[in-house]
Design an enzyme around this catalytic site. Structure first.
Site, PDB file in Angstrom:
ATOM      1  N   GLN A 134      -4.741  -1.192   9.460  1.00 53.87           N
ATOM      2  CA  GLN A 134      -4.716  -2.819   8.970  1.00 53.87           C
ATOM      3  C   GLN A 134      -5.066  -3.853   9.783  1.00 53.87           C
ATOM      4  O   GLN A 134      -5.031  -3.914  11.207  1.00 53.87           O
ATOM      5  CB  GLN A 134      -3.209  -2.954   8.765  1.00 53.87           C
ATOM      6  CG  GLN A 134      -2.837  -4.202   8.129  1.00 53.87           C
ATOM      7  CD  GLN A 134      -3.519  -4.285   6.429  1.00 53.87           C
ATOM      8  OE1 GLN A 134      -3.543  -3.319   5.749  1.00 53.87           O
ATOM      9  NE2 GLN A 134      -3.999  -5.643   6.392  1.00 53.87           N
ATOM     10  N   LYS A 155       0.806  -1.191  -0.033  1.00 47.82           N
ATOM     11  CA  LYS A 155      -0.031  -0.042   0.101  1.00 47.82           C
ATOM     12  C   LYS A 155       0.952   1.252   0.003  1.00 47.82           C
ATOM     13  O   LYS A 155       0.503   2.264  -0.794  1.00 47.82           O
ATOM     14  CB  LYS A 155      -1.069  -0.026   1.271  1.00 47.82           C
ATOM     15  CG  LYS A 155      -2.153  -1.048   1.156  1.00 47.82           C
ATOM     16  CD  LYS A 155      -2.873  -1.244   2.491  1.00 47.82           C
ATOM     17  CE  LYS A 155      -3.606  -2.450   2.118  1.00 47.82           C
ATOM     18  NZ  LYS A 155      -4.589  -2.790   3.509  1.00 47.82           N
ATOM     19  N   ASP A 162     -11.318   2.945   3.902  1.00 52.59           N
ATOM     20  CA  ASP A 162     -11.657   1.587   3.700  1.00 52.59           C
ATOM     21  C   ASP A 162     -13.076   1.353   3.501  1.00 52.59           C
ATOM     22  O   ASP A 162     -13.916   0.146   3.226  1.00 52.59           O
ATOM     23  CB  ASP A 162     -11.169   0.691   5.300  1.00 52.59           C
ATOM     24  CG  ASP A 162     -10.000  -0.194   4.740  1.00 52.59           C
ATOM     25  OD1 ASP A 162      -9.587  -0.298   3.820  1.00 52.59           O
ATOM     26  OD2 ASP A 162      -9.228  -0.363   5.906  1.00 52.59           O
TER      27      ASP A 162
END
Ligand code: NAP
Length: 313
Positions: free
Chosen positions: A96, A52, A119
């Site tokens: 995460q 990422k 997200d």
């Protein structure tokens, strides 16, 4: 011959389209900014986060990685997220998953400002998804929709079956398919006659995390099959069963001691489907591309808000 849906090509297209938008943001104010929180040292998470950060660098998005220790508390993580919420140069915050077991993940995700929730996991954004309002969509499901759209696979009126009902893949992809007028069935571990349900699907999405569980009898001839699963096979017996007849993959297994396999049997899907995503190289590359999309869109919305309130920066 089944059409192989090429996730890498679609990813490259999406990133190429984002580049001028990132440049425009940098030219008129500042580049987009993404912070990733990686708590503890889960090896798979470390790889995902590295990829990422790399994607951000390549695109000109400013990224930052925060690495609290494995022993971090829920309260510490919530404080960390709240500090990021108030930093104006940060457009996106990604926590995460999975978090260490002592942490209440829901509380941490709830702390992320919905405006910086790249997200799409915050309940407010889940509500936006359910009701079809604008907002960030979870990255993997959004990537699947891009993959279908850019391969001109129509969704409206199709019978779609999604296997898996997780908050990050199964439920959101089912909603996105329904919003595009598919008739959707959601299956899970308690579904009876899974093969029969799946065999009715014109679009089949497999997101269970079970190596090669979807075999030929689950697949309607000519169906589009989207394989979300990423499973590492380490047993020679299992590798031999799944990759029988594929000398190249078996040789790769011998060399590396493991192989990645999806939730769909790779040889069966190639024989029966009309179109399918390979593993690796199908859905996987799109998840990060859609994270970049969500980050750029959050930055654009932030810039518009600052312009309308007369602020700069
Ligand atoms: P998850 O949270 O573990 O959910 C798995 C779902 O599959 C659950 O709803 C479960 O049903 C269902 N399931 C499990 N075994 C089943 C069976 N035998 N028959 C039918 N349904 C079954 O998993 P996830 O986070 O959604 O991820 C699914 C897979 O996608 C994993 O392999 C993951 O690594 C992969 N993934 C890939 C990407 C990517 O970028 N390509 C992104 C995210 C996830 P119950 O609800 O009844 O337990």
């Amino acid at each position: 011959m089944a059409l192989v849906l090429d996730g890498k090509r679609v990813r490259d297209e999406i990133l190429k389209e984002l580049r001028p938008r990132v440049e425009e943001l940098a030219r008129t104010g500042r580049p987009p900014g993404l912070t990733v929180i990686l708590a503890g040292c889960d090896p798979a998470s470390e790889i995902y986060v590295r990829n990422k950060v790399k994607a951000c660098e390549e695109l000109g998005i400013r990224s930052e990685k925060l690495t609290p220790p494995e022993t971090v508390s829920t309260g510490d993580l919530v404080d960390m997220v709240e500090a990021l919420n108030s930093r104006q140069e940060i457009d996106g915050i990604l926590v995460q998953m999975p978090l260490p077991p002592q942490v209440d993940s829901r509380k941490v995700l709830l702390a992320v400002s919905p405006e910086k929730d790249v997200d799409g996991f915050h309940p407010l954004n889940v509500g936006n998804l359910v009701t079809g309002r604008p907002g960030p969509r979870p990255c993997t499901p959004a990537g699947i929709m891009e993959l279908l759209r850019r391969h001109e696979i129509g969704v409206a009126g199709k019978r779609a079956v999604v296997v898996g009902r997780s908050d990050i893949v199964g439920k959101p992809v089912a909603l996105l398919l329904m919003h595009q007028h598919a008739t959707v069935t959601i299956c899970h571990s308690k579904t009876s006659n899974l093969a029969e349900e799946c065999s009715r699907a014109e679009i089949l999405v497999a997101a269970m995390g079970k190596p090669a569980l979807i075999t030929g009898e689950f697949i309607r001839p000519g169906a589009t099959v989207i394989d979300v699963g990423i499973n590492r096979v380490t047993s020679a017996e299992q590798a031999a069963r799944i990759f029988a007849g594929d000398a190249a993959r078996l040789e790769e297994f011998e060399r590396k001691g493991s192989l990645l396999v999806g939730d769909v049997h790779p040889a069966h899907v190639a024989q029966k489907a009309g179109a399918y995503t390979p593993v690796p190289g199908g859905v996987g590359p799109l998840t990060i591309a859609m994270l970049m999309v969500n980050t750029v869109e959050a930055a654009e919305r932030g810039a518009a808000r600052r312009r309308s309130s007369g602020c700069s920066g």
